[in-house]
Write a protein that holds these residues in place. Sequence first.
Motif, PDB file in Angstrom:
ATOM      1  N   ASN A 116      13.520  75.331  41.455  1.00 29.71           N
ATOM      2  CA  ASN A 116      14.701  75.993  40.679  1.00 29.71           C
ATOM      3  C   ASN A 116      15.660  74.869  39.865  1.00 29.71           C
ATOM      4  O   ASN A 116      15.295  73.882  40.380  1.00 29.71           O
ATOM      5  CB  ASN A 116      15.358  76.880  41.768  1.00 29.71           C
ATOM      6  CG  ASN A 116      16.050  76.525  42.619  1.00 29.71           C
ATOM      7  OD1 ASN A 116      17.068  75.520  42.679  1.00 29.71           O
ATOM      8  ND2 ASN A 116      15.467  76.379  43.914  1.00 29.71           N
ATOM      9  N   GLY A 117      16.512  75.334  39.251  1.00 29.44           N
ATOM     10  CA  GLY A 117      17.186  74.418  38.531  1.00 29.44           C
ATOM     11  C   GLY A 117      18.136  73.627  39.624  1.00 29.44           C
ATOM     12  O   GLY A 117      18.267  72.390  39.330  1.00 29.44           O
ATOM     13  N   SER A 118      18.811  74.066  40.358  1.00 32.65           N
ATOM     14  CA  SER A 118      19.696  73.374  41.413  1.00 32.65           C
ATOM     15  C   SER A 118      18.864  72.203  42.083  1.00 32.65           C
ATOM     16  O   SER A 118      19.012  71.139  42.119  1.00 32.65           O
ATOM     17  CB  SER A 118      20.296  74.354  42.385  1.00 32.65           C
ATOM     18  OG  SER A 118      21.046  75.327  41.835  1.00 32.65           O
ATOM     19  N   LYS A 136      14.678  77.506  34.060  1.00 30.47           N
ATOM     20  CA  LYS A 136      14.887  78.759  33.284  1.00 30.47           C
ATOM     21  C   LYS A 136      13.753  78.970  32.260  1.00 30.47           C
ATOM     22  O   LYS A 136      12.540  79.356  32.943  1.00 30.47           O
ATOM     23  CB  LYS A 136      16.404  78.673  32.761  1.00 30.47           C
ATOM     24  CG  LYS A 136      17.510  78.763  33.687  1.00 30.47           C
ATOM     25  CD  LYS A 136      18.885  79.253  33.244  1.00 30.47           C
ATOM     26  CE  LYS A 136      19.555  79.522  34.215  1.00 30.47           C
ATOM     27  NZ  LYS A 136      20.604  78.464  34.595  1.00 30.47           N
ATOM     28  N   HIS A 164      26.054  73.051  37.244  1.00 25.25           N
ATOM     29  CA  HIS A 164      24.966  72.377  37.544  1.00 25.25           C
ATOM     30  C   HIS A 164      24.190  73.137  38.622  1.00 25.25           C
ATOM     31  O   HIS A 164      23.071  72.509  38.949  1.00 25.25           O
ATOM     32  CB  HIS A 164      24.956  71.099  37.744  1.00 25.25           C
ATOM     33  CG  HIS A 164      25.646  70.288  36.480  1.00 25.25           C
ATOM     34  ND1 HIS A 164      24.889  70.078  35.412  1.00 25.25           N
ATOM     35  CD2 HIS A 164      26.820  69.573  36.315  1.00 25.25           C
ATOM     36  CE1 HIS A 164      25.588  69.308  34.481  1.00 25.25           C
ATOM     37  NE2 HIS A 164      26.703  69.149  34.969  1.00 25.25           N
ATOM     38  N   ASP A 178      21.080  67.776  31.804  1.00 25.41           N
ATOM     39  CA  ASP A 178      20.779  69.270  32.381  1.00 25.41           C
ATOM     40  C   ASP A 178      20.587  70.070  31.310  1.00 25.41           C
ATOM     41  O   ASP A 178      21.615  70.698  30.708  1.00 25.41           O
ATOM     42  CB  ASP A 178      22.023  69.746  33.387  1.00 25.41           C
ATOM     43  CG  ASP A 178      21.745  70.810  33.839  1.00 25.41           C
ATOM     44  OD1 ASP A 178      20.868  71.634  33.570  1.00 25.41           O
ATOM     45  OD2 ASP A 178      22.504  71.310  34.671  1.00 25.41           O
ATOM     46  N   ILE A 235      18.684  72.770  31.857  1.00 20.40           N
ATOM     47  CA  ILE A 235      18.011  74.078  32.500  1.00 20.40           C
ATOM     48  C   ILE A 235      18.213  75.036  31.645  1.00 20.40           C
ATOM     49  O   ILE A 235      17.544  76.118  31.700  1.00 20.40           O
ATOM     50  CB  ILE A 235      18.642  74.011  34.000  1.00 20.40           C
ATOM     51  CG1 ILE A 235      17.977  72.643  34.707  1.00 20.40           C
ATOM     52  CG2 ILE A 235      18.597  75.192  34.369  1.00 20.40           C
ATOM     53  CD1 ILE A 235      18.976  72.566  35.795  1.00 20.40           C
ATOM     54  N   ALA A 236      19.538  74.992  31.042  1.00 16.73           N
ATOM     55  CA  ALA A 236      19.803  76.381  30.346  1.00 16.73           C
ATOM     56  C   ALA A 236      19.588  76.382  28.832  1.00 16.73           C
ATOM     57  O   ALA A 236      19.147  77.233  28.387  1.00 16.73           O
ATOM     58  CB  ALA A 236      21.447  77.013  30.603  1.00 16.73           C
TER      59      ALA A 236
HETATM   60  C1  LIG Z   1      21.231  77.828  35.986  1.00 15.15           C
HETATM   61  C2  LIG Z   1      21.676  76.608  35.973  1.00 15.15           C
HETATM   62  C3  LIG Z   1      21.535  75.502  36.913  1.00 15.15           C
HETATM   63  C4  LIG Z   1      20.749  76.053  38.169  1.00 15.15           C
HETATM   64  O1  LIG Z   1      19.713  76.690  38.147  1.00 15.15           O
HETATM   65  P1  LIG Z   1      19.146  77.598  39.157  1.00 15.15           P
HETATM   66  O2  LIG Z   1      17.716  77.896  39.005  1.00 15.15           O
HETATM   67  O3  LIG Z   1      19.995  78.842  39.029  1.00 15.15           O
HETATM   68  O4  LIG Z   1      19.376  76.971  40.491  1.00 15.15           O
HETATM   69  C5  LIG Z   1      21.932  74.319  36.593  1.00 15.15           C
HETATM   70  N1  LIG Z   1      22.204  74.007  35.424  1.00 15.15           N
HETATM   71  C6  LIG Z   1      22.608  74.864  34.529  1.00 15.15           C
HETATM   72  C7  LIG Z   1      23.119  74.315  33.146  1.00 15.15           C
HETATM   73  C8  LIG Z   1      22.257  76.058  34.479  1.00 15.15           C
HETATM   74  O5  LIG Z   1      22.502  77.039  33.428  1.00 15.15           O
END
Ligand SMILES: *Cc1c(COP(=O)(O)O)cnc(C)c1O
Length: 449
Positions: A114-116, A283, A149, A254, A256-257
């Motif tokens: 997952n992202g975290s 994501k 984050h 980061d 992720i989004a």
């Molecule tokens: C959603 C998000 C995260 C965390 O991801 P999870 O899968 O929800 O843990 C980290 N950084 C950014 C920029 C995000 O949008």
Amino acid sequence: MRNADIVARDLKSVWHPCTQMKDHESLPLIPIKRGEGVWLEDFENNRYIDAVSSWWVNLFGHANPRINGAIRDQIEQLEHVILAGFSHEPVVNLSERLIEITPEGLSKCFYADNGSSAIEAALKMSYHYWKNHGKPAKKNFVNLSNSYHGETLGALALGDVALYKDTYQPLLMEVITAPSPDAYNREPGESEEDYALRQFEAMERILAEQHDEICAVIVEPLIQCAGSMRMHHPIYHTRLREACTRYGVHLIADEIAVGFGRTGTMFACEQAGITPDFMCLSKGLTAGYLPLSVVLTTDNVYQAFYDDYETLRAFLHSHSYTGNAIGCAVALATLDIFRDDHVIDSNRALSACMGESVAHLVDHPNVGDIRQCGMTLAIEMVKDKASKTPFPWQERRGLKVYRHSLTRQALLRPLGNVIYFMPPYVITEEQIRHLAQVATEGIEIAIKD
Ligand SMILES: *Cc1c(COP(=O)(O)O)cnc(C)c1O
């Protein structure tokens, strides 16, 4: 079965994420029976356009036949195997493909789920890199104000959204916060680029004065998504990359989004022309299907850990589902769709349509800002336009837009007073115009009294 049946059972046994559960005494919880394309459908045949891509994950619609097919093929072969000491074809193929499409110089893929967790891995890797290089004093991280984050304690410490962070402050490591280049805060008449450069001066000072104690700077390039979809000019990251190199500090991007096309390019770093030392992806990596994340890094970082076992320089970090084979197969199918359908190119028309669809709101007295970066568009409601005075958060004006949207076949989940569109890329121009209409009606309702 009716919506109410499943909701009653749900509220007895499920604790929902990011929710004051008491809200559901008055706010309807919506059980979804099936999804198809941009549509979500509940148990009473009401439909909703998923304008927020189910929290920014979905790229090619629900129940996408090509991705469904990839999952079916993969489960017939291998669902999962321990990734320590073992490997499998999807993880090798995916790593090669990611290295090919991400900025030049990223050459190793480390997986999490997952992202975290990807953020945690990048933080530990950065600290550990400097330790392996005989610089254990480098143990601080620099973040930007209004950043996000993730929610695990390390990731939360690196964020700066008070709503999520303040309660847990005593548990969190200290970080050094530099002011964000967020263009919303620029002076009247000042360009986004000039503002980003002006904000960078504080970052430069922090690095100049404290680089001996700093491992890395972490940024969300171009859009601070959880931070109300605030946007900024890419020049900030071009300058930051130069400075990080000059001062011997890692840069963690980061994405992720924002990765996988949300900003108009495959990755936001492309618009700044940079290669970070670590790039975190999740994501959209699996198009909204399965939990998977990856940290991409450079050969230089990898080599700092490569040694005889007894030196204890290895990165002894793992998660049970690291590099899950079905997740990797889905990610590969996702990359195939990007390539075969020329998604980044064809999104340009959708992105232009999104901008045009809300242009009539520019002069609205309670719209403080309309901002857009590629496939992400945000409308910020304000109490007073000239001074950008926000509505008090307690009034929950955005929630009124959300409630209205549900009656009009749309899921427009706000961030405070910010209404945004971050739709799956299979949305049509007609559906975009519908969302804009619903948002316009919702804003009129939300600003009353
Ligand atoms: C959603 C998000 C995260 C965390 O991801 P999870 O899968 O929800 O843990 C980290 N950084 C950014 C920029 C995000 O949008």
